[in-house]
Design an enzyme around this catalytic site. Structure first.
Site, PDB file in Angstrom:
ATOM      1  N   GLU A 143     -13.503   0.883 -15.067  1.00  0.00           N
ATOM      2  CA  GLU A 143     -12.859  -0.402 -15.867  1.00  0.00           C
ATOM      3  C   GLU A 143     -12.313  -1.387 -14.772  1.00  0.00           C
ATOM      4  O   GLU A 143     -11.245  -1.078 -14.173  1.00  0.00           O
ATOM      5  CB  GLU A 143     -11.887   0.041 -16.904  1.00  0.00           C
ATOM      6  CG  GLU A 143     -11.424  -1.148 -17.787  1.00  0.00           C
ATOM      7  CD  GLU A 143     -10.425  -0.840 -18.713  1.00  0.00           C
ATOM      8  OE1 GLU A 143     -10.382  -1.143 -19.780  1.00  0.00           O
ATOM      9  OE2 GLU A 143      -9.511   0.077 -18.289  1.00  0.00           O
TER      10      GLU A 143
ATOM     11  N   ASP B 179      -9.885   4.616 -16.130  1.00  0.00           N
ATOM     12  CA  ASP B 179      -9.272   3.551 -16.832  1.00  0.00           C
ATOM     13  C   ASP B 179      -8.637   2.497 -15.704  1.00  0.00           C
ATOM     14  O   ASP B 179      -7.911   3.274 -15.010  1.00  0.00           O
ATOM     15  CB  ASP B 179      -8.275   4.087 -17.765  1.00  0.00           C
ATOM     16  CG  ASP B 179      -7.470   3.172 -18.561  1.00  0.00           C
ATOM     17  OD1 ASP B 179      -8.137   2.586 -19.418  1.00  0.00           O
ATOM     18  OD2 ASP B 179      -6.321   3.166 -18.192  1.00  0.00           O
TER      19      ASP B 179
END
Length: 708
Positions: free
Chosen positions: A386, A350
């Site tokens: 990401e 993330d």
């Protein structure tokens, strides 16, 4: 407690960090560069009463350590850290606050929100500069000493090649909580992931890799609980080693191992979505539950010259200081723990741009990337980033080092624009179909580096993408101000559900075209759990706080005629991707010959004419014909044609002749149609649809498709 607690701890060892049972006792070790003393606090089996508080007797290289003889698995504990409380200098030590061990592998009890959790006095005119003396132990979860032993037998990682990988993104709780064919105590747990019916469903779709939203223990944010909501997605990490307690049933940690082992036996990989860019404690006004109380100045990135405040490149109040060697060590130890103790096959990071930040900004050669890529365990796993965050220069798509794949939002947005009907999208669609070579074809990276998706957990579901022009997030309690406002969606005439047969048919056609585009593109496709049978969130594009029917996957929809039809269509796409070499992400195609007179890729309009530079830029052109060719494993020439009609009306495509007859393998406008031999040169292609032709079909695939 089955042993007598001594008056003082033995010195123990500074390694390994955390609580380590050696058969005769437990060694405790915790890092803090700025603490003056750290106490080990021991609790009764219910976690309610502190029965001892003993200073860790030694500190070596900034690691505090001590050994408790005769202690063993099941012991509940926490830490208290003594040191300066000087927020303006970055120090927030408060021994009245019980702290989680950063290396805790199991948690007992929930975090209960109370004013005592905060290091400062709530309501004080001095704010976070004040000091609170209330004991927070009653409100805190306790760490549990564990013994990591499990018989893995002959478990082997599937090690699916990237070129053959198909990812299925799912939420542990949401994917199974409504499964009526499961025992109620197993729904929403790791155990449900290994259910044979779920595995059979993944096989049917052609899924090779199950990607789980965060499963590391996370905090239920106070502001959400006050609204009657919950942290559903889990992007608020409380512990980097302990699993989320709600996802385990009676088997504890071994629930995870059993699930992974059974998925591996079925040839399915398991990768985790992990959050190492921030912690759940928020900014300077947040609670003191772990890192802030242990060594705030080391664990977090603070504003230079004004260390009271946190650098917030994550949008979550703080940024973990990965540049610090001990913090980087903790992250690496966490990753290796999940990889080795649970046989996890990879990680999706993330806000990966945050992890690659050094003092000068994002650096593909940062310590974090270097540490992973040289690690003999982690470097061999699937690594996905990401590639953005909220800080300056935070958009880093395509700039990660070789070895990492990246979520490709340019694919998502470009494909959505094309099928929504935006003008001038033909050239961009061609780039996305080609593995986004304009972004990723550098440093010898392969097309698989582009993780292609049209939907993800964040944003509209596939059904909502064709049903809503606007977000409908009122249930989140933020006056519909949260979530992205530009979703590149199209409701095709009515906002939300409709009984209009024409609109319903059009929506279904566009959904199938979106899925076909993703599965026929070079790169790594990612499906979202439930999209294959039209899961809806009723227009909510930010359902992070909806632990209810808005987010949960309704498996009854999979059994409806429409659900079965779409699932079967996705299954055919998956089958074709696995069986046709030309649909996989082996290498970037640039029009080079793979056989005399046969380029690996060629582009045409619907008339079979090679596209000129002017034609590529034609804003009204919505038709595209792609020919790809490659040699299969046996050296046989394999050719396919992808015919795309993004307009509303049907178009007649002029199909080139080939050595062998073209077989119509997929027509997204007629998802249940059988494979048939095409009689060129003309083929009508309906509007908003994709057609796949192949002129040599492998024997096994011919049988699976019913071709004689």
């Amino acid at each position: 407690m089955f042993f007598e607690i001594p008056d003082r701890l033995q010195a123990g060892r500074p390694y390994p960090l955390g609580a380590s049972f050696d058969g005769t006792g437990v060694n405790f070790a915790v890092f803090s560069a700025n603490a003056e003393r750290i106490d080990l606090c021991i609790f009764d089996s219910a976690g309610r009463k502190q029965i001892a508080c003993l200073p860790l007797p030694d500190c070596t290289d900034e690691v505090w350590h001590g050994y408790l003889p005769e202690a063993g698995p099941g012991l509940l504990y926490g830490f208290r850290a003594h040191g300066p409380y000087e927020p303006n200098r970055g120090h927030r030590f408060n021994p009245h606050k019980l702290l989680l061990d950063p290396y805790a592998k199991l948690l007992s009890g929930p975090l209960r929100w109370a004013d005592a959790l905060f290091g400062y006095r709530i309501g004080s005119s001095k704010g976070d500069l004040s000091f609170d003396r209330r004991d927070s132990a009653q409100a805190m979860p306790k760490a549990v000493v564990v013994e990591d032993s499990f018989n893995w037998g002959d478990d082997k990682r599937p090690q699916v090649p990237w070129a053959k990988t198909v990812i299925y993104e799912a939420h542990v709780r949401g994917i199974s909580i409504l499964r009526e064919d499961l025992r109620s105590d197993l729904r929403g747990t790791f155990t449900a992931l290994a259910n044979p019916r779920f595995i059979e469903h993944l096989h049917k779709l052609g899924v090779t890799t199950l990607e789980l939203l965060p499963v590391q223990a996370f905090m239920q944010d106070h502001f959400l609980l006050q609204r009657g909501l919950a942290n559903y997605w889990g992007y608020s990490p409380l512990s980097f080693f302990a699993p989320e307690p709600r996802y385990m049933s009676a088997g504890g940690l071994n629930d995870i191992r059993m699930a992974v082992r059974r998925l591996h036996a079925a040839g399915i990989e398991v990768i985790m979505d992990v959050v190492y860019n921030h912690t759940s404690s928020g900014n300077e006004m947040g609670p003191t539950v772990c890192f802030r109380g242990l060594d705030n100045a080391s664990y977090f990135r603070l504003v230079p010259g004004n260390e009271r405040y946190y650098i917030n490149e994550t949008g979550c109040g703080n940024t973990l200081n990965i540049s610090h060697p001990r913090v980087l060590q903790m992250v690496m130890d966490s990753l290796r723990y999940w990889a080795e103790s649970f046989h996890i096959d990879g990680f999706r990071f993330d806000l990966g741009a945050t992890l690659g930040r050094e003092g000068t900004g994002f650096d593909p050669g940062s310590g974090f990337f270097d540490a992973i890529l040289q690690d003999p365990v982690l470097s061999r796993l699937k690594l996905i980033s990401e590639p953005w965050d909220c800080g300056p220069g935070g958009y880093q798509l395509g700039n990660h080092p070789p070895g990492f794949a990246e979520w490709n939002d340019r694919f998502r947005d470009g494909v959505r624009r094309f099928w929504r009907g935006d003008p001038g999208q033909r050239a961009d669609l061609a780039a996305r179909l080609s593995g986004s070579a304009d972004v990723f074809n550098r440093r010898r990276r392969k097309p698989w580096a582009s993780v292609n998706f049209v939907t993800a957990h964040d944003g509209f579901t596939l059904q909502d993408l064709v049903s809503y022009n606007e977000k409908h997030n009122e249930a989140n309690g933020e006056n519909n101000n949260d979530g992205h406002s530009e979703n590149l969606s199209n409701n095709w005439g009515v906002e939300g559900p409709t009984d209009d047969v024409g609109i319903i048919e059009l929506r279904e056609r566009v959904k199938r075209a979106l899925l076909a585009t993703m599965m026929f593109s070079q790169g790594t496709p990612m499906l979202v759990g439930g999209d294959e049978f039209s899961r809806t969130q009723k227009g909510n594009n930010n359902a992070y706080c909806q632990d209810n029917e808005i987010s949960w996957v309704d498996w009854n929809a999979a059994a409806t005629p429409d659900g079965l039809l779409l699932t079967d269509f996705v299954a055919r796409l998956g089958l074709l991707r696995h069986r046709l070499t030309t649909l996989q992400a082996q290498y970037f195609m640039h029009g080079e010959e793979v056989a005399p007179g046969v380029p690996d890729v060629a582009w045409f309009d619907e008339r079979g004419q090679t596209l000129s530079p002017e034609a590529w830029q034609n804003p009204d052109a919505r038709a595209l014909m792609v020919q790809r060719a490659s040699l299969d494993e046996a050296g046989r020439l394999e050719r396919i044609l992808i015919l795309i009609n993004g307009g509303h009306d049907a178009l007649t495509f002029l199909v080139p002749e080939a050595e062998e007859p073209w077989q119509l393998l997929v027509d997204s406008a007629e998802p249940a149609s059988e494979v048939r031999t095409l009689q060129p040169p003309e083929l009508p292609v309906q509007g908003h649809s994709v057609v796949l032709l192949g002129n040599w079909i492998p024997k096994e695939l011919r049988s699976q498709l019913g071709i004689r």
